[in-house]
Design a protein around this motif. Structure first.
Motif, PDB file in Angstrom:
ATOM      1  N   ALA A   1      -7.399   3.262   0.161  1.00  0.00           N
ATOM      2  CA  ALA A   1      -6.226   4.286   0.661  1.00  0.00           C
ATOM      3  C   ALA A   1      -6.540   5.631  -0.345  1.00  0.00           C
ATOM      4  O   ALA A   1      -6.818   5.582  -1.571  1.00  0.00           O
ATOM      5  CB  ALA A   1      -4.865   3.504  -0.225  1.00  0.00           C
TER       6      ALA A   1
ATOM      7  N   CYS B   1       0.817  -1.372  -0.018  1.00  0.00           N
ATOM      8  CA  CYS B   1      -0.075   0.176   0.048  1.00  0.00           C
ATOM      9  C   CYS B   1       0.711   1.268  -0.053  1.00  0.00           C
ATOM     10  O   CYS B   1       0.519   2.197  -0.741  1.00  0.00           O
ATOM     11  CB  CYS B   1      -0.737  -0.140   1.283  1.00  0.00           C
ATOM     12  SG  CYS B   1      -2.338  -1.272   1.030  1.00  0.00           S
TER      13      CYS B   1
ATOM     14  N   VAL C   1      -1.249   5.589   5.477  1.00  0.00           N
ATOM     15  CA  VAL C   1      -1.803   4.359   5.263  1.00  0.00           C
ATOM     16  C   VAL C   1      -0.965   3.558   5.963  1.00  0.00           C
ATOM     17  O   VAL C   1      -1.346   2.305   6.259  1.00  0.00           O
ATOM     18  CB  VAL C   1      -1.459   3.988   3.700  1.00  0.00           C
ATOM     19  CG1 VAL C   1      -0.239   3.926   3.283  1.00  0.00           C
ATOM     20  CG2 VAL C   1      -2.198   2.898   3.104  1.00  0.00           C
TER      21      VAL C   1
ATOM     22  N   GLY D   1      -6.194  -1.452   0.647  1.00  0.00           N
ATOM     23  CA  GLY D   1      -5.414  -0.647  -0.715  1.00  0.00           C
ATOM     24  C   GLY D   1      -6.422  -0.258  -1.554  1.00  0.00           C
ATOM     25  O   GLY D   1      -6.531   0.670  -2.272  1.00  0.00           O
TER      26      GLY D   1
ATOM     27  N   ASN E   1      -2.643   0.595   8.435  1.00  0.00           N
ATOM     28  CA  ASN E   1      -2.125  -0.856   8.676  1.00  0.00           C
ATOM     29  C   ASN E   1      -2.182  -1.131  10.321  1.00  0.00           C
ATOM     30  O   ASN E   1      -2.440  -2.312  10.905  1.00  0.00           O
ATOM     31  CB  ASN E   1      -0.836  -0.901   7.899  1.00  0.00           C
ATOM     32  CG  ASN E   1      -0.550  -2.438   8.158  1.00  0.00           C
ATOM     33  OD1 ASN E   1       0.431  -2.972   8.898  1.00  0.00           O
ATOM     34  ND2 ASN E   1      -0.735  -3.095   6.959  1.00  0.00           N
TER      35      ASN E   1
END
Length: 222
Positions: free
Chosen positions: A111, A29, A41, A108, A45
């Motif tokens: 994002a 990502c 991002v 993803g 996570n």
């Protein structure tokens, strides 16, 4: 006997290998988006692990596997909330790693499209309810699709391979729904006034090297 401790240790190792996918998702990502959003991002996570742990610890594991020893087919589990009443901690960690992987599959897709608060709510809901319902149906001995049920569907139940249904299919469908709801990234196909661009604007990735690293890590894990 050394058999039980060895099996428990093996379960922890398997959980760690599954959880290792979090690092791969983070690199993929971060490498695929614009530089200005990399920190964002990466924090997402981390939230998959933090928010996902809260959701799966409190109600997710109970909905997925609680009451497996009570017999009969159920829509969701109904025991071991907050990991009480003798829940298997090694099994919880192993299943939690799958829940986090499912949540990160969707990362993803959203994002550069979602706010942090919305993503945290999504992560909690996905790991606390959506994934447990599907996991219960496929993998619990009380699940209506499970091939290990006492009376499996159509005599065989659904034979899942390495989480292709409960994890990857659920993640893919969730990602598709999120993409349809959120739409493309701002400025990708339309200008600031909402007019369609003649040519879509290019958003160069942050790092191609980071995009490739997860593939190398997967080969190394295998």
């Amino acid at each position: 006997s050394t058999t039980l401790p060895l099996l428990l240790h093996l379960q922890n190792v398997k959980g760690a290998l599954v959880y290792f996918m979090q690092a791969g998702f983070a690199m993929l990502c971060a490498g695929s988006i614009r530089t200005k959003n990399v920190m964002n991002v990466l924090l997402w996570n981390l939230l998959d692990s933090c928010g996902g742990a809260i959701g799966f610890w409190s109600i997710g594991y109970a909905f997925a596997y609680g009451g497996d020893d009570m017999g009969g087919k159920t829509f969701i589990g109904h025991a071991n909330f907050f990991l009480m009443d003798g829940a298997d901690m090694e099994d919880w960690f192993f299943q939690f790693a799958f829940a986090c992987a499912l949540s990160s599959i969707v990362a993803g897709t959203v994002a550069e499209r979602s706010k942090m608060q919305a993503y945290l709510c999504y992560s909690l809901f996905l790991t606390g309810f959506v994934y447990p319902v599907v996991a219960h149906a496929f993998w619990s001995t009380n699940g209506w699709l499970s091939n290990s049920a006492s009376n499996p569907l159509w005599g065989s139940g659904v034979i899942d391979l390495a989480g292709s249904g409960p994890v990857h299919m659920t993640g893919g469908v969730t990602a598709l729904v999120m993409a349809l709801v959120l739409g493309p990234r701002i400025g990708r196909f339309h200008d600031s006034d909402g007019n369609l661009l003649d040519v879509p604007r290019e958003f160069p990735p942050h790092s191609v090297a980071l995009q490739v690293r997860p593939c190398q890590a997967t080969v190394l894990k295998l």
